[in-house]
Design an enzyme around this catalytic site. Structure first.
Site, PDB file in Angstrom:
ATOM      1  N   HIS A   1       0.818  -1.217   0.000  1.00 36.66           N
ATOM      2  CA  HIS A   1       0.000   0.000   0.000  1.00 36.66           C
ATOM      3  C   HIS A   1       0.855   1.271   0.000  1.00 36.66           C
ATOM      4  O   HIS A   1       0.336   2.375  -0.206  1.00 36.66           O
ATOM      5  CB  HIS A   1      -0.929   0.005   1.220  1.00 36.66           C
TER       6      HIS A   1
ATOM      7  N   ASP B   1      -2.259   1.890  -4.734  1.00 35.24           N
ATOM      8  CA  ASP B   1      -3.503   2.187  -4.017  1.00 35.24           C
ATOM      9  C   ASP B   1      -4.597   1.197  -4.408  1.00 35.24           C
ATOM     10  O   ASP B   1      -4.478   0.428  -5.360  1.00 35.24           O
ATOM     11  CB  ASP B   1      -3.958   3.629  -4.272  1.00 35.24           C
TER      12      ASP B   1
END
Length: 444
Positions: free
Chosen positions: A414, A418
């Site tokens: 992450h 995204d």
């Protein structure tokens, strides 16, 4: 004693020539286990190809060892007679310590090198990739003996392709450039083991109840898994799940299976998953990237070297198929079959286990419906595939029907990727598998 520039790697401490005339039976030298790289400090001896009293020549296989990354064959640097083996099969050999003693032939050179002289970039234990910024180049490596041989024969080393570790130029490379050797390069001191078709596939022992506590050393692939999972703890994982309709893929596989005998290649579902993933990576290169060690750069990798998790007698190993973006389904299937067979024999080479850029884990081959996959750093994404199931669904008109579905679980770093990017990538992967005509149209 030769004085060399400090920047020359590997750094040679000394080179001297000894003759049999100075000793009754010729000089006796220890052949040390040189640095394999990637921080490996010890290996397990899996098989000896020689015994005490045997005569060996340069580039003859001495033994096979197993690191926590791959099986590696060790070859001789000298001509001579084996006087002593320092380890038995399954013993742990230390880097920099002697493997064997060799009584050299008359006039043979003794080369002493420092251990750990060819540094390698930090990498993942499984499917490792270099995340150095592109553009850096290594200097041509060669020992003084090789440089002298090149000078005497007026060979420009810069024009010679080195087949040794780290691109090092060997004696045989110089000889090949002079036309004295015409065959393909001989295996060097560290070269991936080549599978023998006559090798027997190890079989897992049947499960038996233990009568007492058993101590099992953590070695080989199991040690690699420990390191890799420890690195994975540092990654903030983003999870995303979806299901893919497999009806058209099943139909295509049934058609292709009719050509298996003619091509000599087994076609499973995995090549189709790999090809669909590679084509989706073309549109989303961020998924096929790695992060620089200090997160100063994100490197988008041009090659799609797709890893797949494999259950072997030695434990979990994750080899990869190189350049999937350039291969068709049959070529991917051929590489997949080769690696599966090598895995059964625990003969996965270092080349096959390094350089991965993206991973697929097919837990469905064993029976699970879903899995939460763990990223293999420095990669930034992985997919876990469940088993194909024939399940009921309801269409837009409220009618119940059955269809073949597989659950795909994604995990992404992450810090780099995204959720929206993972979702779009997953959607395209799904489109290719559910609409093969679109996949065919996008193929290059």
């Amino acid at each position: 004693m030769f004085l060399l520039r400090q920047s020359l790697a590997p750094r040679l401490i000394s080179v001297r020539r000894l003759h049999a005339s100075s000793l009754l039976n010729g000089p006796l030298v220890p052949f040390k286990l040189a640095d394999i790289g990637e921080g490996i400090a010890e290996v397990q001896v899996k098989e000896w190809y020689i015994k005490e009293g045997d005569r060996v020549h340069q580039f003859d296989n001495i033994c096979e060892v197993q690191s926590d990354k791959a099986a590696v064959s060790i070859t001789s640097r000298y001509d001579g007679i084996v006087k002593k083996l320092y380890y038995k099969v399954d013993d742990v050999a230390k880097v920099g310590k002697p493997l064997i003693d060799i009584e050299l032939s008359d006039g043979e050179e003794i080369l002493e090198t420092e251990a750990n002289v060819v540094p390698e970039s930090a990498s993942s234990v499984y499917g490792s990739i270099s995340c150095e910024v592109p553009g850096t180049q290594n200097k041509k490596l060669a020992t003084p003996a090789v440089r002298r041989a090149a000078m005497e024969n007026k060979v420009d080393l810069s024009t010679v392709d080195g087949t040794g570790k780290g691109g090092r130029v060997l004696k045989e490379d110089v000889m090949r450039s002079l036309g004295q050797i015409t065959k393909d390069p001989t295996p060097t001191s560290f070269t991936p083991h080549v599978r023998s078709d006559s090798a027997q596939t190890p079989k897992k022992s049947p499960l038996q109840p233990l009568k007492e506590d058993q101590v099992v050393p953590v070695r080989g692939y199991a040690r690699a898994m420990v390191k890799s999972m420890s690195e994975a703890l540092k990654i903030p994982h983003l999870g995303y799940n979806d299901e893919v309709n497999m009806d058209k893929v099943i139909e295509l596989r049934n058609l292709l299976k009719k050509q298996e005998q003619e091509r000599g290649i087994k076609m499973s579902y995995m090549p189709m998953f790999i090809k669909a993933a590679s084509m989706a990576l073309t549109k989303f290169p961020m998924i096929n990237s790695c992060a620089h060690e200090k997160f100063e750069n994100i490197i988008y990798k041009a090659s799609h070297n797709i890893c797949f998790a494999m259950d072997t007698p030695g434990g979990l190993v994750v080899p990869n198929i190189k350049n999937c973006e350039q291969r068709n389904l049959w070529e991917i299937a051929a590489e997949l079959n080769r690696l599966i067979e090598a895995g059964k024999r625990q003969k996965i080479s270092k080349e096959d286990i390094t350089g991965g850029t993206f991973t697929l884990s097919n837990i469905g081959a064993i029976g699970g419906t879903s899995v939460n996959p763990i990223i293999f750093a420095p990669q930034v994404a992985i997919a876990g595939l469940g088993k194909i199931q024939n399940l009921p669904r309801v269409d837009g008109n409220g009618q119940v029907y059955t269809t073949h579905l597989v659950e795909v679980s994604w995990a992404a770093d992450h810090r780099v990727v995204d959720g929206a990017t993972v979702a779009r990538f997953s959607n395209l992967f799904k489109v290719y598998l559910e609409n093969l005509e679109i996949m065919i149209a996008d193929m290059r």
